[in-house]
Scaffold this active site. Structure first.
Site, PDB file in Angstrom:
ATOM      1  N   LYS A  37       1.126  -0.985   0.549  1.00 26.09           N
ATOM      2  CA  LYS A  37       0.005   0.006  -0.141  1.00 26.09           C
ATOM      3  C   LYS A  37       1.012   1.329   0.223  1.00 26.09           C
ATOM      4  O   LYS A  37       2.270   1.034   0.111  1.00 26.09           O
ATOM      5  CB  LYS A  37      -1.103  -0.229   1.267  1.00 26.09           C
ATOM      6  CG  LYS A  37      -0.033   0.055   2.473  1.00 26.09           C
ATOM      7  CD  LYS A  37      -1.185  -0.642   3.982  1.00 26.09           C
ATOM      8  CE  LYS A  37      -0.126   0.004   5.245  1.00 26.09           C
ATOM      9  NZ  LYS A  37      -1.387   0.131   5.777  1.00 26.09           N
ATOM     10  N   ARG A 139     -11.281  -0.230  13.902  1.00 19.58           N
ATOM     11  CA  ARG A 139     -11.535   1.016  12.818  1.00 19.58           C
ATOM     12  C   ARG A 139     -12.566   0.262  10.710  1.00 19.58           C
ATOM     13  O   ARG A 139     -14.058   0.962  11.548  1.00 19.58           O
ATOM     14  CB  ARG A 139     -10.025   1.149  11.372  1.00 19.58           C
ATOM     15  CG  ARG A 139      -9.628   2.332  12.625  1.00 19.58           C
ATOM     16  CD  ARG A 139      -7.927   1.953  11.648  1.00 19.58           C
ATOM     17  NE  ARG A 139      -7.114   0.805  11.122  1.00 19.58           N
ATOM     18  CZ  ARG A 139      -5.989   0.618  10.314  1.00 19.58           C
ATOM     19  NH1 ARG A 139      -5.044   1.724  10.099  1.00 19.58           N
ATOM     20  NH2 ARG A 139      -5.844   0.249  10.227  1.00 19.58           N
ATOM     21  N   TYR A 266      13.763  31.189   5.470  1.00 17.85           N
ATOM     22  CA  TYR A 266      12.450  32.053   5.887  1.00 17.85           C
ATOM     23  C   TYR A 266      13.101  32.232   7.264  1.00 17.85           C
ATOM     24  O   TYR A 266      12.778  31.258   8.154  1.00 17.85           O
ATOM     25  CB  TYR A 266      11.468  30.965   5.582  1.00 17.85           C
ATOM     26  CG  TYR A 266      11.475  30.541   4.286  1.00 17.85           C
ATOM     27  CD1 TYR A 266      10.675  31.857   3.641  1.00 17.85           C
ATOM     28  CD2 TYR A 266      11.446  29.874   2.906  1.00 17.85           C
ATOM     29  CE1 TYR A 266       9.715  31.957   2.105  1.00 17.85           C
ATOM     30  CE2 TYR A 266      10.706  29.926   2.186  1.00 17.85           C
ATOM     31  CZ  TYR A 266      10.357  30.846   1.382  1.00 17.85           C
ATOM     32  OH  TYR A 266      10.197  31.020   0.273  1.00 17.85           O
ATOM     33  N   MET A 314      10.105  24.887   0.299  1.00 13.41           N
ATOM     34  CA  MET A 314       9.719  24.003  -0.476  1.00 13.41           C
ATOM     35  C   MET A 314      11.202  23.126  -1.454  1.00 13.41           C
ATOM     36  O   MET A 314       9.896  21.473  -1.289  1.00 13.41           O
ATOM     37  CB  MET A 314       8.332  24.826  -0.880  1.00 13.41           C
ATOM     38  CG  MET A 314       7.300  23.462  -2.392  1.00 13.41           C
ATOM     39  SD  MET A 314       6.429  24.259  -2.825  1.00 13.41           S
ATOM     40  CE  MET A 314       5.375  25.330  -1.754  1.00 13.41           C
TER      41      MET A 314
END
Length: 379
Positions: A37, A139, A266, A314
């Protein structure tokens, strides 16, 4: 093209499969069905599936129908178990299941009714399913209060065959295995209730990576290792012979010497405590490098650790390479994996990154984004 890429070592994948196979003991060894998965935990599901298929694995598991379709489109012919059990409110999902010869997981009466109607409409005879029961995860899966109705629905639809019975273990990696042992006890009770409806599953399965390494009583007929196939032990100290399969690397594309007191990145969160050499590398949080590694993590340059300087951006990340002698443009930078360089040998593991970012190694692997190309190695 930028130099950022993920290198997937298929020989290590096969090695890990053999390690797990050797760990299965007893007169009747369970089958290993590999869990692929989330794009095979970020490693690239089609290539991983082809490698495992050639290595003789008897089956595969995925979470989503879309993931199973991708593998079929890639030419994978192995049985594929679709564990998520969501096929949409209409019948088209089950039509895809049948058309592509997939193995559906079901857990409620409505799913069984819809599948039965599709089987009758397409005159397919019988279709095997694996029934998921909830023994404590909370779940998906038929709960104890629902199991009688689900079993009764299966019993009245002979075109839907109970081929497998499964559950998922919530705490198999915990120090105390009490919860897991209780889940297995409940699973055994549900198996007996199924037999009272004339339903005898051909196979039973519950074990994830942790359970197959720690609890022989949970092995049953199939085991479903996921992260262990990719070299991550679900519990510290277990299966030390596993080898990491993926390595994430880039290169230095810019070097700059800055003065003591200068700030970079940043928010100007990093300030040079001395005259410093800063390297810029084209990998950022859009590639899966967690922003939580800002001013905390490191990368490998020339076999030596270089701290991340400032905020992870990013697309770019800066490293303080002041203490990396000879660092230059084009030098390889490793964010995940091992590097041999002129200054030594270093390793940054998924477990280390997880510890720094407050998560688990599973998330570290699956966060490597698809814009990072995968290159497959056969050493």
């Amino acid at each position: 093209m930028r130099p950022t890429r993920a290198e997937v070592n298929l020989a290590h994948l096969r090695h890990n499969l053999r390690v797990l196979e050797r760990g299965l003991t007893g007169a009747t060894k369970p089958q290993i069905w590999g869990v692929l998965k989330a794009d095979a935990y970020g490693h690239g599901a089609p290539a991983v599936a082809r490698t495992l298929e050639r290595a003789g694995i008897p089956g595969l598991c995925v979470a989503l129908l879309e993931e199973a379709i991708e593998l079929r489109d890639a030419g994978i012919r192995l049985p594929i178990l679709v564990m998520g059990g969501y096929y949409g409110p209409r019948r088209d999902g089950f039509e895809e299941i049948i058309a592509r010869d997939l193995v559906p997981v079901v857990y409620d009466a409505g799913q069984i009714e819809r599948l039965a109607s599709v089987v009758r409409l397409e005159q397919r005879g019988r279709v095997g399913v694996h029934l998921k029961v909830d023994t404590g995860m909370g779940r998906l899966g038929a709960a104890s209060s629902e199991i009688e109705a689900v079993l009764a629905t299966l019993a009245k639809h002979p075109e839907v065959k109970l081929d497998g019975l499964m559950t998922h273990l919530a705490c198999a990696d915990a120090d105390d295995l009490g919860v897991t042992i209780e889940q297995m006890r409940l699973f055994g009770e549900i198996e007996q209730r199924a037999k009272s409806f004339g339903l005898t599953p051909r196979v039973r399965h519950a074990s994830n990576s942790a359970a197959m390494l720690r609890l022989p009583a949970a092995l049953l007929d199939i085991v479903r290792p996921g992260v262990a196939l990719f070299g991550i032990s679900p519990c510290a100290g277990l299966a030390p012979d596993l080898k990491p399969v993926i390595r994430v690397r880039s290169e230095i594309v810019a070097l700059r010497t800055i003065a003591k007191g200068d700030r970079i990145g940043y928010g100007h969160t990093w300030q040079a405590s001395r005259e410093s050499v800063v390297a810029t590398v084209p990998m950022g949080y859009a590639d899966g490098l967690s922003r939580q590694l800002s001013n905390r993590g490191a990368a490998l340059v020339r076999g030596q650790r270089a701290p991340i300087a400032g905020a992870v951006s990013m697309d770019l990340t800066m490293l303080d390479v002041t203490d990396v002698p000879g660092a230059r443009l084009g030098d390889e930078v490793v964010f995940l994996g091992t590097q041999d360089g002129p200054l030594g040998r270093g390793t940054i593991s998924a477990e280390e990154i997880a510890g720094l970012t407050g998560t688990i190694a599973w998330e570290v692997l699956t966060s490597i984004s698809r814009r990072v190309p995968r290159f497959y190695r056969e050493p």
